[in-house]
Design a protein around this motif. Structure first.
Motif, PDB file in Angstrom:
ATOM      1  N   GLN A  65       0.861  -1.262   0.191  1.00 30.58           N
ATOM      2  CA  GLN A  65       0.034   0.057   0.052  1.00 30.58           C
ATOM      3  C   GLN A  65       0.775   1.392   0.022  1.00 30.58           C
ATOM      4  OE1 GLN A  65      -3.381  -0.137  -0.396  1.00 30.58           O
ATOM      5  NE2 GLN A  65      -3.266  -2.269  -0.511  1.00 30.58           N
ATOM      6  N   ILE A  66       2.132   1.109   0.645  1.00 28.27           N
ATOM      7  CA  ILE A  66       2.859   2.602   0.644  1.00 28.27           C
ATOM      8  C   ILE A  66       3.254   2.704  -0.554  1.00 28.27           C
ATOM      9  CG2 ILE A  66       5.099   3.101   1.385  1.00 28.27           C
ATOM     10  CD1 ILE A  66       4.617   1.753   3.995  1.00 28.27           C
ATOM     11  N   GLY A  67       3.696   1.669  -1.495  1.00 27.34           N
ATOM     12  CA  GLY A  67       4.230   1.956  -2.823  1.00 27.34           C
ATOM     13  C   GLY A  67       3.207   2.296  -3.772  1.00 27.34           C
ATOM     14  N   ARG A  68       1.870   2.237  -3.328  1.00 28.93           N
ATOM     15  CA  ARG A  68       0.521   2.868  -4.405  1.00 28.93           C
ATOM     16  C   ARG A  68       0.156   4.054  -3.647  1.00 28.93           C
ATOM     17  NH1 ARG A  68      -2.527  -3.025  -4.836  1.00 28.93           N
ATOM     18  NH2 ARG A  68      -1.010  -4.104  -6.116  1.00 28.93           N
ATOM     19  N   ALA A  69       0.363   4.269  -2.566  1.00 26.11           N
ATOM     20  CA  ALA A  69      -0.332   5.607  -1.922  1.00 26.11           C
ATOM     21  C   ALA A  69       0.328   6.909  -2.508  1.00 26.11           C
ATOM     22  CB  ALA A  69      -0.091   5.436  -0.288  1.00 26.11           C
ATOM     23  N   ASP A  70      -0.515   7.768  -2.172  1.00 27.52           N
ATOM     24  CA  ASP A  70      -0.154   9.327  -2.735  1.00 27.52           C
ATOM     25  C   ASP A  70       0.522   9.682  -1.231  1.00 27.52           C
ATOM     26  OD1 ASP A  70      -2.313  10.192  -0.799  1.00 27.52           O
ATOM     27  OD2 ASP A  70      -3.640  10.000  -2.313  1.00 27.52           O
ATOM     28  N   ALA A  71       1.386  11.047  -1.600  1.00 26.40           N
ATOM     29  CA  ALA A  71       1.932  11.546  -0.566  1.00 26.40           C
ATOM     30  C   ALA A  71       1.016  11.890   0.705  1.00 26.40           C
ATOM     31  CB  ALA A  71       2.839  12.698  -1.114  1.00 26.40           C
ATOM     32  N   ALA A  72      -0.107  12.054   0.482  1.00 24.29           N
ATOM     33  CA  ALA A  72      -0.990  12.444   1.921  1.00 24.29           C
ATOM     34  C   ALA A  72      -1.046  11.483   2.768  1.00 24.29           C
ATOM     35  CB  ALA A  72      -2.241  13.064   1.514  1.00 24.29           C
ATOM     36  N   VAL A  74       1.044   8.482   2.979  1.00 25.13           N
ATOM     37  CA  VAL A  74       2.420   7.670   3.089  1.00 25.13           C
ATOM     38  C   VAL A  74       2.737   7.866   4.685  1.00 25.13           C
ATOM     39  CG1 VAL A  74       4.741   7.615   2.556  1.00 25.13           C
ATOM     40  CG2 VAL A  74       3.294   7.710   0.915  1.00 25.13           C
ATOM     41  N   ASP A  75       2.558   8.905   5.258  1.00 23.10           N
ATOM     42  CA  ASP A  75       3.095   9.057   6.605  1.00 23.10           C
ATOM     43  C   ASP A  75       2.404   8.009   7.426  1.00 23.10           C
ATOM     44  OD1 ASP A  75       5.034  10.747   6.115  1.00 23.10           O
ATOM     45  OD2 ASP A  75       3.837  12.797   6.540  1.00 23.10           O
ATOM     46  N   VAL A  76       1.042   7.940   7.294  1.00 19.73           N
ATOM     47  CA  VAL A  76       0.072   7.181   8.087  1.00 19.73           C
ATOM     48  C   VAL A  76       0.389   5.660   7.963  1.00 19.73           C
ATOM     49  CG1 VAL A  76      -2.232   6.404   8.573  1.00 19.73           C
ATOM     50  CG2 VAL A  76      -1.927   9.073   7.950  1.00 19.73           C
ATOM     51  N   LEU A  77       0.794   5.504   6.828  1.00 20.72           N
ATOM     52  CA  LEU A  77       0.864   3.806   6.186  1.00 20.72           C
ATOM     53  C   LEU A  77       2.516   3.311   7.033  1.00 20.72           C
ATOM     54  CD1 LEU A  77      -0.517   3.708   2.882  1.00 20.72           C
ATOM     55  CD2 LEU A  77      -1.223   2.586   4.731  1.00 20.72           C
ATOM     56  N   GLU A  78       3.212   4.544   7.022  1.00 22.93           N
ATOM     57  CA  GLU A  78       4.633   4.130   7.369  1.00 22.93           C
ATOM     58  C   GLU A  78       4.630   4.121   9.020  1.00 22.93           C
ATOM     59  OE1 GLU A  78       7.231   7.158   5.720  1.00 22.93           O
ATOM     60  OE2 GLU A  78       7.664   5.964   3.923  1.00 22.93           O
ATOM     61  N   SER A  79       3.597   4.791   9.604  1.00 22.31           N
ATOM     62  CA  SER A  79       3.618   4.777  11.070  1.00 22.31           C
ATOM     63  C   SER A  79       2.706   3.533  11.377  1.00 22.31           C
ATOM     64  CB  SER A  79       2.685   5.843  11.388  1.00 22.31           C
ATOM     65  OG  SER A  79       2.514   5.913  12.967  1.00 22.31           O
TER      66      SER A  79
END
Length: 259
Positions: A65-72, A74-79
């Protein structure tokens, strides 16, 4: 001390008097306690094993999902990924602890190691963390050889030093000293933190033991793992608190002299 008894049980006289009957009752109680502890340990290991597969799947999905996510987003997914990694780390620590306590180590995996060289390499690696915390980290000692599992001994030392760094305030010191005492190799990890109250000197080695000040200081498994590794090698870890905390890892020397 019950721990000093050959089988961990009170001796029976066989006389049938009050003292003998009391010993029988206490032995039954001790056996029930041991059985319950073993049951809890087995349950912990089973749960840890069961969690590995779903956590691995969740982690893989998050990376996708991080690889497909938009910049807005990414931070939530990485957390979320960081939190999953913390759970994976906890599961792996539980499994390691169960493995160490369930069976003796195979000496075939042992190698000749210089304890001082190993400690210096570890301290060099942890200097960045020490500097970030504003803590002076140092190591000293003479060349001391022993036969052990290098990765596990490094893990035990890392856990002790990490614990010291976590509990030492900015401006304090953590000192690692390697020495030979009474035919054994000792690694003494001393800090200038608040120390340990007398009633907690052995409790700190219990799984998940923590105080109000420790809630954000890790998983609560670092010290139990360090002790389990030491005991699996025929040694031990003990805690004292002459001011700050002092943890001493003791291991048998290679050939009786260690030099």
């Amino acid at each position: 001390s019950l721990g000093a008894l050959p089988d961990g049980s009170l001796p029976r006289t066989g006389s049938g008097d009050e003292v003998d009957r009391l010993a029988a009752v206490l032995n039954d109680l001790l056996q029930r306690i041991r059985s319950e502890v073993l049951r809890v340990h087995r349950l912990t290991a089973d749960v840890a094993h069961a969690l590995r597969t779903p956590l691995t799947a969740i982690r893989g999905n998050l990376e996708l999902q991080i690889g497909r996510a938009d910049a807005a987003n990414v931070d939530v997914l990485e957390s979320s990924l960081e939190q999953v990694d913390e759970l994976v780390r906890l599961v792996n620590q539980l499994l390691l602890l169960e493995k160490l306590e369930a069976r003796p180590l195979d000496p075939k995996g042992f190698a000749r190691i210089d304890l001082v060289e190993l400690a210096r390499g570890l301290v060099d690696h942890l200097q960045v963390i020490a500097e970030e915390r504003g803590v002076a980290l140092s190591v000293q000692g003479e060349t001391t050889f022993l036969r052990a599992d290098p990765a596990q001994i490094r893990q035990a030392l890392a856990n002790l030093v990490d614990n010291a760094l976590r509990h030492t305030p900015r401006g304090g010191r953590v000192e690692v000293e390697i020495r030979v005492v009474d035919g054994s190799a000792q690694v003494r990890v001393a800090d200038t933190g608040p120390g340990i109250v007398p009633g907690d000197l052995d409790r700190v080695f219990e799984r998940f033991h923590s105080t109000a000040e420790d809630l954000a200081a890790g998983t609560g498994l670092g010290l139990p793992i360090a002790r389990a590794i030491a005991r699996a090698h025929g040694g031990d870890v003990r805690a004292t608190s002459p001011g700050g905390a002092v943890f001493t890892l003791e291991l048998p020397l290679e050939d009786g002299d260690g030099h």
